[in-house]
Scaffold this active site. Sequence first.
Site, PDB file in Angstrom:
ATOM      1  N   SER A   1       0.827  -1.210   0.000  1.00 39.18           N
ATOM      2  CA  SER A   1       0.000   0.000   0.000  1.00 39.18           C
ATOM      3  C   SER A   1       0.859   1.258   0.000  1.00 39.18           C
ATOM      4  CB  SER A   1      -0.900   0.009   1.234  1.00 39.18           C
ATOM      5  OG  SER A   1      -1.691  -1.146   1.261  1.00 39.18           O
TER       6      SER A   1
HETATM    7  N1  SAH Z   1      -0.813  -5.165   4.048  1.00 39.87           N
HETATM    8  C1  SAH Z   1      -0.150  -5.377   2.795  1.00 39.87           C
HETATM    9  C2  SAH Z   1      -1.024  -4.983   1.616  1.00 39.87           C
HETATM   10  C3  SAH Z   1      -1.223  -6.187   0.796  1.00 39.87           C
HETATM   11  S1  SAH Z   1      -2.325  -6.158  -0.534  1.00 39.87           S
HETATM   12  C4  SAH Z   1       1.228  -4.750   2.745  1.00 39.87           C
HETATM   13  O1  SAH Z   1       1.608  -4.054   3.696  1.00 39.87           O
HETATM   14  O2  SAH Z   1       1.970  -5.011   1.792  1.00 39.87           O
HETATM   15  C5  SAH Z   1      -3.579  -7.260   0.062  1.00 39.87           C
HETATM   16  C6  SAH Z   1      -3.178  -8.681   0.318  1.00 39.87           C
HETATM   17  O3  SAH Z   1      -4.339  -9.335   0.813  1.00 39.87           O
HETATM   18  C7  SAH Z   1      -2.710  -9.457  -0.897  1.00 39.87           C
HETATM   19  O4  SAH Z   1      -1.454 -10.012  -0.653  1.00 39.87           O
HETATM   20  C8  SAH Z   1      -3.782 -10.542  -1.049  1.00 39.87           C
HETATM   21  O5  SAH Z   1      -3.278 -11.784  -1.507  1.00 39.87           O
HETATM   22  C9  SAH Z   1      -4.300 -10.672   0.363  1.00 39.87           C
HETATM   23  N2  SAH Z   1      -5.647 -11.245   0.488  1.00 39.87           N
HETATM   24  C10 SAH Z   1      -6.722 -11.048  -0.333  1.00 39.87           C
HETATM   25  N3  SAH Z   1      -7.782 -11.769   0.105  1.00 39.87           N
HETATM   26  C11 SAH Z   1      -7.380 -12.415   1.238  1.00 39.87           C
HETATM   27  C12 SAH Z   1      -8.018 -13.311   2.157  1.00 39.87           C
HETATM   28  N4  SAH Z   1      -9.280 -13.705   2.019  1.00 39.87           N
HETATM   29  N5  SAH Z   1      -7.293 -13.774   3.208  1.00 39.87           N
HETATM   30  C13 SAH Z   1      -5.993 -13.414   3.379  1.00 39.87           C
HETATM   31  N6  SAH Z   1      -5.336 -12.585   2.534  1.00 39.87           N
HETATM   32  C14 SAH Z   1      -6.017 -12.086   1.494  1.00 39.87           C
END
Ligand code: SAH
Length: 218
Positions: A62
């Site tokens: 993000s």
């Molecule tokens: N907090 C992260 C942002 C990641 S983007 C950072 O600091 O980099 C969102 C992430 O959520 C992705 O890696 C995606 O694979 C994950 N995601 C999406 N749906 C999900 C679910 N149901 N359970 C766990 N992770 C999930």
Amino acid sequence: MTSWQNMAERMVREQIAARGIRSEGVLKAMMSVPRHLFLPPSLEESAWIDSPLPIGEDQTISQPYIVAKMTELLSPEEGEEILEIGTGSGYQSAVLAAMGARVTSLERIRTLAESSGKALAGLGCAVKVLWSDGTEGGRPEGPFHGVLVTAAAPELEEWWSEVLLPGGRLVVPLSVASGGQRMLLRVKIRGKNYDDTWHDYCRFVPLLKGRRGQETEE
Ligand code: SAH
């Protein structure tokens, strides 16, 4: 050469404090976490820019301001148990850990769970990363002082609120009719009593159901 600490300090001043984030804890934590170590090597130099960046598997780390805003809404305290859903790069978890929180983070894509787990362990961060679906699939026992969802949720999963302690906070980007999402802060009073407030508009990658990746071969 400019050290990464200078870059982090500048990022916090120009992108985060300048946009109204006041929490000292958040500002300090984001100055202390080496964001470049949560990116693929080819993107390390871009780590401090005012934007989300690709981390592979069609996912993103993000934008720094969004991490700061979500963290300020969650307001984790030293020693609190926090659940993150959507580990991605691991950067958000590292910021929570830098504030003294005890973090469990769920990631549905196996390769990302592994790479973020390694990055976090390499920095000595107290974060437990689990390859797990944070919607209906992988409900951890809890309870938690905070639940932070970092993928765009079409709706609230009931258990995110149920695992909260009284006074606990849920922060989640919820889809809105206009197409993007808006950050919801839900504070649990007790039982099924909540105080809900709406905050910034944002754009996260979608929250998807089910895990992706191969089971370990025995
Ligand atoms: N907090 C992260 C942002 C990641 S983007 C950072 O600091 O980099 C969102 C992430 O959520 C992705 O890696 C995606 O694979 C994950 N995601 C999406 N749906 C999900 C679910 N149901 N359970 C766990 N992770 C999930």
